[in-house]
Design a protein around this motif. Structure first.
Motif, short mmCIF file in Angstrom:
data_model
loop_
_atom_site.label_atom_id
_atom_site.label_comp_id
_atom_site.label_asym_id
_atom_site.label_seq_id
_atom_site.Cartn_x
_atom_site.Cartn_y
_atom_site.Cartn_z
N ARG A 63 -4.56 0.72 -9.03
CA ARG A 63 -3.87 -0.51 -8.96
C ARG A 63 -5.16 -1.75 -8.45
O ARG A 63 -4.93 -2.82 -8.68
N THR B 27 0.77 -1.18 -0.12
CA THR B 27 -0.06 0.14 -0.13
C THR B 27 0.92 1.24 0.00
O THR B 27 0.42 2.17 -0.67
N ASN C 120 -3.13 4.23 -5.78
CA ASN C 120 -3.69 2.74 -5.14
C ASN C 120 -5.10 2.43 -5.68
O ASN C 120 -5.29 1.32 -6.10
N ASP D 165 1.25 6.45 1.11
CA ASP D 165 0.18 5.60 0.28
C ASP D 165 0.41 6.01 -1.03
O ASP D 165 0.90 7.19 -1.47
N LEU E 209 -6.32 2.16 4.28
CA LEU E 209 -5.68 3.19 3.57
C LEU E 209 -5.56 4.47 4.57
O LEU E 209 -6.50 4.73 5.28
#
Length: 265
Positions: A120, A106, A117, A113, A180
């Protein structure tokens, strides 16, 4: 109990990543269901921290080679496979040079971060769903574990709803607290749009998806929710109650309870 085909889409699986509640469940749940006679397939991202030689990963040429377009950019999909010897479970890995090969999970080396993300997670979700189609394998249940799999329920119920591989599939999401730190940015909604996963379906969600917003998206398109830890985010618990979804409370002895839950949804 009827034997089922169960697709596990995991963010983390031990021993390929360090032990924690999420990665241990990523290993033990598929093993438990396989031991009970169910047919399983298991996927996770090929994080750059995974040692391919030690893990004995190898590329599956017949499954690799597809390009996935995300935010108007082509991203080659690479599929690798390995077997957890002690668990007798095969694991398929979703890989890509830009999103996974040279990166940690992550966060980067400074603990920040990754700004993409969200992309992804989109690549991972679509990579799994396309690969399962290539395998010509039709799951009865898809079980998603970890925020990295959170867009899968949306895609199964919209973009892939008319695909024979997923027409009758039920989706279960497990809620964990591994989260996150930062939101996914203003481009996430645009990148997420695909086929019948239209932008207007995302109108009621915040423009900057954070962890809670992403998990709410997963909840909204799931058929059942499992509380995988006993201290799940209260906001998410309230959202589950509002949706009125079948919910399995936290279970230390999970195998029989999860198996029965799959049967009831």
């Amino acid at each position: 109990m009827a034997k089922q085909k169960i697709l596990f889409i995991n963010q983390e699986i031990a021993p390929y990543v360090p032990d924690n509640d999420l990665s241990i469940m990523g290993r033990e749940l598929p093993r438990a269901m396989q031991d009970r006679g169910h047919e399983i397939r298991t996927f996770m991202p090929k994080w750059g921290t995974i040692n391919e030689r030690r893990g004995q990963l190898h590329e599956v040429q017949r499954l690799s080679g597809m390009n996935l377009i995300i935010d108007d950019t082509d991203h080659p999909l690479i599929i690798k496979v390995a077997s957890i010897q002690n668990a007798r479970v095969a694991v398929y890995f979703i890989d890509n040079e830009d999103y996974f090969a040279k990166r940690q999970m992550t966060t980067d080396e400074l603990g920040i971060d990754y700004p993409d993300n969200g992309e992804r997670a989109i690549f991972f979700a679509r990579g799994v769903l396309e690969t399962v189609k290539k395998l010509r394998w039709v799951p009865d249940v898809i079980h998603c574990q970890g925020w990295m799999s959170a867009v899968v329920p949306l895609y199964v119920k919209t973009a892939y709803a008319d695909e024979p591989s997923y027409a009758g599939t039920k989706v279960v999401t497990s809620l964990f607290n591994k989260r996150l730190t930062n939101d996914l940015g203003s481009k996430f909604k645009q990148s997420l749009a695909f086929r019948d996963a239209k932008p207007e379906l995302l109108a009621d969600y915040s423009d900057n998806f954070g962890f809670e917003e992403l998990e709410k998206l997963a909840i909204d398109y799931s058929d059942g929710i499992i509380l995988a830890q006993n201290d799940v985010n209260p906001q998410l618990l309230d959202h589950v109650k509002q949706k009125g979804l079948p919910t399995l409370e936290y279970q230390e002895d999970f195998a029989e309870a999860y198996e029965n839950f799959y049967e009831t949804i």
